[in-house]
Design a protein around this motif. Structure first.
Motif, short mmCIF file in Angstrom:
data_model
loop_
_atom_site.label_atom_id
_atom_site.label_comp_id
_atom_site.label_asym_id
_atom_site.label_seq_id
_atom_site.Cartn_x
_atom_site.Cartn_y
_atom_site.Cartn_z
N ALA A 254 41.62 36.68 32.65
CA ALA A 254 40.61 35.98 33.65
C ALA A 254 39.54 35.19 31.99
N LEU A 255 39.57 36.08 31.10
CA LEU A 255 38.47 35.39 29.87
C LEU A 255 39.75 34.91 29.24
N GLY A 256 41.08 34.67 29.18
CA GLY A 256 41.17 33.70 28.99
C GLY A 256 41.87 32.58 29.56
N VAL A 257 41.84 32.27 30.92
CA VAL A 257 41.80 31.36 31.92
C VAL A 257 40.53 30.76 31.43
N ILE A 258 39.65 31.24 31.33
CA ILE A 258 38.18 30.41 30.82
C ILE A 258 38.36 29.97 29.70
N ARG A 259 38.94 29.89 29.23
CA ARG A 259 38.93 29.83 27.39
C ARG A 259 39.91 28.18 27.27
N GLU A 287 30.13 40.21 36.66
CA GLU A 287 28.92 39.56 37.18
C GLU A 287 27.90 39.09 36.36
N ASN A 288 28.82 39.39 34.52
CA ASN A 288 27.64 38.79 33.94
C ASN A 288 29.06 37.67 32.69
N PHE A 289 29.68 37.21 33.91
CA PHE A 289 30.94 35.88 32.80
C PHE A 289 29.86 34.86 33.10
N ASN A 290 30.49 33.47 32.64
CA ASN A 290 29.36 32.18 33.28
C ASN A 290 30.50 31.34 33.86
N PRO A 291 30.40 31.10 34.12
CA PRO A 291 29.36 31.96 35.80
C PRO A 291 29.61 32.91 35.71
N PRO A 292 29.46 33.81 36.84
CA PRO A 292 29.74 35.03 38.35
C PRO A 292 31.13 35.44 38.27
N ASP A 330 37.71 45.87 47.43
CA ASP A 330 36.43 45.13 47.51
C ASP A 330 36.61 43.56 46.99
N LEU A 331 36.53 42.39 47.84
CA LEU A 331 36.15 41.06 47.57
C LEU A 331 34.76 40.81 47.71
N ILE A 332 34.94 40.58 46.22
CA ILE A 332 33.01 39.74 45.81
C ILE A 332 32.82 38.77 45.60
N VAL A 333 32.15 37.95 46.61
CA VAL A 333 32.51 36.51 45.79
C VAL A 333 31.31 35.64 44.79
N ARG A 334 31.75 35.23 44.26
CA ARG A 334 30.99 34.60 42.90
C ARG A 334 31.04 33.31 42.91
N ALA A 335 30.16 32.88 41.96
CA ALA A 335 30.52 31.57 41.38
C ALA A 335 31.30 31.14 41.54
#
Length: 350
Positions: A254-259, A287-292, A330-335
């Motif tokens: 996910a970090l790679g996709v965000i970049r 939860e600390n990613f931007n966005p979570p 668990d599926l945890i939905v965030r922003a």
């Protein structure tokens, strides 16, 4: 420190009887065994490990073998898994031997471990759908447990997460949000969990009339850099309309996709959605990613602890069919997930 002879004298039993009681020999009656165990605890007797191994014929060692081409010490998933595993084994007075071997020699090393008596059991990680390590250990009747599973009904002990349900739920969420161009950044193609996750994504998509082209699926090491390369290629549009959403098999991906999204000016959660599987790594909190980050969540450290417990049971002779455990994620939905952008519904660019 109380010695075996002192413990035996205190109980009025022979040292041989006390040793057999402590090591679970069946000829010692249950009443005597419980009496010995209670006294050993009260007098803080701790068996000499060498003597105990001589009495039981056990080495007190458990083995794991990995490909030498991988530097596992820089893989945070392995480090956290190892933390749970080693602590659990230590609680059962078992020591872990980690061994590396070239891919071509892996099976030979498993066979050597199983026949040498140097270990009492093996922990098999990252199983393939057709895994000769597993079939070889079954044929030898050697105790082992598997982190993962190769099919629905298997004859061995395992701990696994429900990869199918996790990625089916994640795909369903994206479809409900209107996404039809969904990409999957997965692990290496020959691994069982990779196959299970891709099958779930394709099944849910097909049920909703969505086709996922091969260019939207990657199989590679689950690293940030590899994910960045794959996501950059997919988002470039050089091979066709880019995805509006990514499913990732790890938070590192996910970090790679965000970049990659940042490089082309896409806002995560509004112009591009991301869901990743979260192994609950202590230094990488989604939860600390931007966005979570929206995740399917299951702690990998828990897997290590569970496998240690199973390994102890298998060495003690417990039926492997009684040692099969699969847990949900668990599926945890965030922003990081949102409705598909209007321009991404029917055409491209989005």
């Amino acid at each position: 420190m109380t010695t075996l002879r002192e413990l035996a004298s205190h109980l009025g039993l022979s040292p041989a009887t006390v040793s057999r009681a402590l090591n679970g020999f069946p000829e010692v009656g249950e009443k005597t065994r419980l009496r010995v165990l209670e006294a050993s605890e009260r007098l803080r007797y701790k068996a000499n490990s060498s003597a105990k191994r001589l009495a039981t014929g056990k080495s007190g060692m458990v083995g794991m073998i990995f490909r030498s081409s991988r530097n596992l010490l820089v893989d945070p998933h392995f480090v956290d898994f190892l933390a749970g595993l080693s602590t659990g084994l230590a609680d059962r007075e078992l020591d872990l031997i980690i061994h590396t071997a070239p891919q071509r020699d892996l099976l030979a090393h498993y066979e050597r471990f199983a026949s040498s008596g140097s270990v009492d059991g093996m922990i098999v990680s990252a199983p393939e759908i057709e895994d000769v390590r597993i079939s070889t250990l079954i044929a030898r009747g050697f105790p082992f447990v598997v982190h993962g599973r190769t099919g629905e009904a298997v004859p061995y002990a395992y701990f696994d997460i429900d990869n199918d349900a996790a990625f089916a739920a994640a795909t369903s969420l994206l479809v409900e949000l209107g996404h039809r161009r969904i990409a999957l950044l997965n692990g290496e193609a020959n691994l069982a969990f990779v196959v299970q996750r891709e099958r779930a994504v394709r099944r849910i998509a097909a049920d909703r009339g969505i086709h996922i082209p091969e260019r939207f699926v990657s199989h590679d090491l689950m690293s940030e850099d590899q994910a960045f390369l794959h996501a950059t290629e997919m988002l470039s549009g050089r091979l066709g309309a880019p995805p509006t959403a990514f499913l990732c098999s790890s938070t590192l991906q996910a970090l790679g996709v965000i970049r990659a999204a940042g490089a082309v000016g896409l806002a995560i959660g509004r112009e591009l959605s991301i869901i990743a599987h979260d192994d609950v790594l202590p230094h990488l909190r989604p939860e600390n990613f931007n966005p979570p980050l929206t995740v399917t969540r299951s702690p990998i450290r828990m897997a290590g602890a569970a496998l240690a417990e199973m390994m102890g049971a298998r060495i003690a002779g417990v039926d492997p069919l009684q040692l099969q455990r699969m847990v949900g994620a668990d599926l945890i939905v965030r922003a990081s997930t949102g409705a598909v952008p209007m321009s991404g519904r029917d055409g491209w660019p989005h």
